[in-house]
Design an enzyme around this catalytic site. Structure first.
Site, PDB file in Angstrom:
ATOM      1  CG  ASN B 109      -0.390  -0.278   2.465  1.00 44.46           C
ATOM      2  OD1 ASN B 109       0.834  -0.297   2.567  1.00 44.46           O
ATOM      3  ND2 ASN B 109      -1.195  -0.505   3.490  1.00 44.46           N
ATOM      4  CG  ASN B 110       4.465   1.655   1.665  1.00 44.11           C
ATOM      5  OD1 ASN B 110       5.185   0.888   1.044  1.00 44.11           O
ATOM      6  ND2 ASN B 110       4.286   1.530   2.971  1.00 44.11           N
ATOM      7  CB  CYS B 111       5.029   3.064  -4.434  1.00 43.09           C
ATOM      8  SG  CYS B 111       4.709   4.794  -4.160  1.00 43.09           S
ATOM      9  CG  LEU B 112       7.541   3.758   1.030  1.00 42.38           C
ATOM     10  CD1 LEU B 112       7.544   3.712   2.539  1.00 42.38           C
ATOM     11  CD2 LEU B 112       7.799   5.174   0.560  1.00 42.38           C
TER      12      LEU B 112
END
Lengths: 119, 112, 102
Positions: B109-112
C-alpha cells in the site's frame, strides 16, 4: 548532514479509530527511508502491546505489523511505565521488544529528539 | 486484467493492479503464470525469494518495502541473496513489488 | 537537547492529554492552550490548580480568540499569558520544535 531525530508518540488504543494504524504507517514509511525514528507508546497507546482479536475488530493485525518495525529499521521502541501501570498492564509480557520508561525518562526522550509527532 | 489463467486450465481472480485477489489462493503454478506475464524465467533463487516474501507476509501481515525485504532475506537466507543488487537482477525494475506480486501478496500500500 | 512548544486543543475533562503533557514538560518548554483545551483555565478546577503549580520556567499561554469565545471563563491566573495569533506564530518560532497533541 545528520537527519533530524524523530520521535513518534502513539497515544491511542488499536480499538480507538485509525490513529494507532496511521502512526504505525508513518513509522514504517520513515523507517523504509532510513530516517532515525523512535516510537513512544503513551497513554492508551500502550494498549497496542496487549493481545487483541483483530479478526473480530475487522482490521489488519496491528500486533503483527508492529513486529515488522525492526526490519523497517525502527528499533527504538518505548512504552511509558505509568501508562502501563494505570491500565493494569505492568506485568504484561509483550512479544514486542520495548523499553519501559518512567516519567523523567519520557520527558528526556522529548528533549533528545528534534521533531515530535503525536497521534 | 481481472483473472489469471493457469497451466492446468483453472483461473484465479486478480485485483485491478494485477495482484492476486486472495493470498491463500496462491500456488507455484500461479507464480509461474504471473512470471510468464512478466517474461521472467524462474530460477531456484527466484523461488527462494518468492517463498520468503510469503513468509514475510504470513508473519507480519504486510508486504515489505525494499529495505525490510533485503534485511529479512539476509537474515533468513544470508547476504548473498539478501542484497539489493541481487534482488534487482532477479526481479528487474521494482524487486519488492514484482516479487510480492509473484508471491501472491496484495499490492504494497505504499510504493517505497 | 531541544525545547518544545506543546499545543493542546482538546478538553482536559474528556481525555488525558493535559495530564500527560504536564508530566512530559521540561523546564524550558512551554504550553499553549487553544480550542477546548482553554477549559483547563476554568477557576476552581483541578486543571487550573495544576497549571498554577507549574514551575515559573515553563511558559503557559492561551490563545485570546479561543478564550474570548468561551466568555464564561472570565478570569485567568496571572501566571497565564494571553496571546493573539501573531504571538502564537512567534512562539512556534521561539522553540526548537512544536508538538501538537492531536
Amino acid at each position: 548532514m545528520m537527519s533530524k531525530a524523530i520521535l513518534l508518540v502513539s497515544r491511542h488504543a488499536p480499538t480507538d479509530g485509525s490513529s494507532a494504524r496511521e502512526l504505525l504507517d508513518i513509522a514504517l514509511a520513515g523507517g523504509a527511508f532510513d530516517l532515525p525514528i523512535s516510537l513512544l507508546l503513551l497513554d492508551d497507546g500502550v494498549l497496542q502491546l496487549a493481545p487483541h482479536d483483530f479478526s473480530l475488530l475487522q482490521q489488519k493485525n496491528l500486533s503483527a505489523n508492529l513486529q515488522a518495525l525492526a526490519l523497517f529499521g525502527v528499533e527504538q521502541i518505548y512504552a511509558a511505565e505509568r501508562s502501563l501501570c494505570e491500565r493494569g498492564l505492568n506485568t504484561l509480557n509483550s512479544t514486542l521488544p520495548v523499553q519501559r520508561l518512567d516519567d523523567a525518562a519520557v520527558s528526556q526522550l522529548y528533549r533528545q529528539h528534534d521533531v515530535v509527532i503525536t497521534l | 486484467m481481472s483473472s489469471l489463467d493457469l497451466a492446468d486450465g483453472s483461473t484465479l481472480a486478480l485485483d485491478k493492479d494485477g495482484f492476486l485477489a486472495d493470498f491463500n489462493q496462491w500456488s507455484p503454478a500461479a507464480a509461474q503464470a504471473l512470471a510468464q506475464l512478466e517474461g521472467l524465467a524462474l530460477s531456484e533463487a527466484h523461488w527462494q525469494v518468492i517463498h520468503l516474501q510469503r513468509q514475510f507476509y504470513a508473519t507480519f501481515e504486510l508486504a515489505p518495502a525494499m529495505r525490510p525485504l533485503v534485511k529479512f532475506i539476509a537474515q533468513q537466507a544470508g547476504p548473498e541473496l539478501g542484497n539489493s543488487l541481487r534482488l534487482n537482477q532477479l526481479f528487474p525494475g521494482s524487486p519488492a513489488k514484482l516479487s510480492a506480486r509473484l508471491a501472491g501478496l496484495p499490492k504494497p500500500n505504499n510504493c517505497l | 537537547m531541544s525545547t518544545t512548544l506543546h499545543i493542546l486543543s482538546h478538553s482536559p475533562f474528556s481525555d488525558l492529554r493535559l495530564s500527560s503533557c504536564l508530566r512530559v514538560l521540561n523546564a524550558d518548554d512551554a504550553l499553549l492552550l487553544c480550542g477546548d483545551a482553554v477549559l483547563a483555565l476554568q477557576a476552581d478546577t483541578a486543571h487550573s490548580a495544576a497549571l498554577e503549580l507549574m514551575p515559573d520556567s515553563i511558559g503557559l499561554f492561551v490563545l485570546a480568540e479561543d478564550l474570548a469565545a468561551r466568555s464564561f471563563i472570565d478570569t485567568v491566573p496571572a501566571r497565564i499569558r494571553i496571546v493573539d495569533y501573531q504571538a502564537f506564530v512567534d512562539l512556534t518560532l521561539a522553540f526548537d520544535k512544536v508538538n501538537s497533541w492531536t
